[in-house]
Design an enzyme around this catalytic site. Structure first.
Site, PDB file in Angstrom:
ATOM      1  N   SER A 102     -62.335 121.883  55.465  1.00 42.72           N
ATOM      2  CA  SER A 102     -63.095 121.009  55.467  1.00 42.72           C
ATOM      3  C   SER A 102     -64.620 121.069  54.503  1.00 42.72           C
ATOM      4  O   SER A 102     -64.414 121.218  53.504  1.00 42.72           O
ATOM      5  CB  SER A 102     -63.143 120.668  56.958  1.00 42.72           C
ATOM      6  N   ASP A 152     -55.118 111.875  57.673  1.00 37.85           N
ATOM      7  CA  ASP A 152     -56.430 112.443  57.724  1.00 37.85           C
ATOM      8  C   ASP A 152     -57.188 111.219  57.827  1.00 37.85           C
ATOM      9  O   ASP A 152     -57.466 110.692  56.755  1.00 37.85           O
ATOM     10  CB  ASP A 152     -56.629 113.458  56.504  1.00 37.85           C
ATOM     11  N   HIS A 183     -56.849 115.648  60.162  1.00 33.47           N
ATOM     12  CA  HIS A 183     -57.711 116.547  59.591  1.00 33.47           C
ATOM     13  C   HIS A 183     -57.680 117.926  60.313  1.00 33.47           C
ATOM     14  O   HIS A 183     -58.273 119.097  59.475  1.00 33.47           O
ATOM     15  CB  HIS A 183     -59.313 116.167  59.758  1.00 33.47           C
TER      16      HIS A 183
HETATM   17  C1  MLT Z   1     -68.019 117.077  54.610  1.00 36.88           C
HETATM   18  O1  MLT Z   1     -69.189 116.529  54.926  1.00 36.88           O
HETATM   19  O2  MLT Z   1     -68.355 118.119  54.067  1.00 36.88           O
HETATM   20  C2  MLT Z   1     -66.882 116.349  54.917  1.00 36.88           C
HETATM   21  O3  MLT Z   1     -67.049 115.123  55.474  1.00 36.88           O
HETATM   22  C3  MLT Z   1     -66.083 117.215  55.796  1.00 36.88           C
HETATM   23  C4  MLT Z   1     -66.753 117.571  57.352  1.00 36.88           C
HETATM   24  O4  MLT Z   1     -66.812 116.600  58.279  1.00 36.88           O
HETATM   25  O5  MLT Z   1     -67.241 118.577  57.360  1.00 36.88           O
END
Ligand code: MLT
Length: 206
Positions: A102, A152, A183
């Site tokens: 992520s 996701d 996700h």
């Molecule tokens: C991010 O901000 O890198 C993406 O949205 C994934 C997350 O939620 O961290």
């Protein structure tokens, strides 16, 4: 940067750089690293950005919308940290493979988009396109494993496909693995990444 370094039993293997998701820390991905490359050294880093008590690797304006200036700054900061760590722990700077989930996968992708030879490869679980409109360095020596969920809610399939297209245009050899999930990081993706690592970084031929 706050981190853990665990020296592996096979120093010929790439060092796995572990990059957690939002709200995680440097301990989160240690079990995954043990499943993917049990003999490899591990450098696991905690993100420097604090979003309401949650650690991240770069700031965002809102969910899914990155603060581009901070992303570029933090990517350079992480790249310099890798240079310093290689000196401090005496490993080969040119032999680091990222394992990110992520937000951690997003900064790993950003390292590949912005800094030539920053990574020898990457396992990107549930990553987004870090930046658009930039010319990506040659990645012919940096294979990438992409794990993604068809449902996701944060990352539409088209965005994952765009990321894969970008990486392939930069000549990376990309392996994609899609789950029927969202996700969350699934065991099946970790197992597929372990197979990918074994075939791309065999113990007896590097
Ligand atoms: C991010 O901000 O890198 C993406 O949205 C994934 C997350 O939620 O961290």
């Amino acid at each position: 940067m706050k981190h853990i370094f665990n020296k592996g039993t096979n120093e010929q293997l790439p060092v796995l750089l572990l990059l957690h998701g939002t709200g995680g820390d440097e301990r989160d991905l240690l079990p995954h690293a043990a499943m993917i490359a049990p003999e490899a050294s591990v450098l696991s880093v905690k993100g420097n950005v604090n979003e309401n008590g949650m650690a991240r690797f770069f700031a965002r304006l809102r969910e899914g919308v990155f603060d581009e200036e901070d992303l570029i700054f933090r990517t350079t900061e992480l790249n310099a940290f890798l240079d310093d760590s290689a000196r401090e722990y005496c490993f080969d700077r040119s032999n680091i493979v990222a394992l990110g989930y992520s937000n951690g996968a997003n900064i790993a992708a950003s390292l590949m988009y912005h800094h030539e030879h920053a990574l020898k490869g990457g396992i990107l679980f549930h990553a987004m396109v870090p930046r658009r409109g930039v010319s990506i360095p040659d990645l012919s020596d940096s294979p990438v494993f992409i794990g993604a969920g068809k449902k996701d809610p944060l990352i539409p399939m088209e965005e994952t496909s765009e990321l894969i297209r970008d990486l392939r245009e930069a000549k990376s050899h990309v392996t994609e693995y899609w789950t029927d999930g969202g996700h969350e990081l699934r065991r099946e993706e970790v197992d597929a990444a372990a197979e990918w690592f074994k075939s791309n970084f065999p113990k007896d031929k590097r």
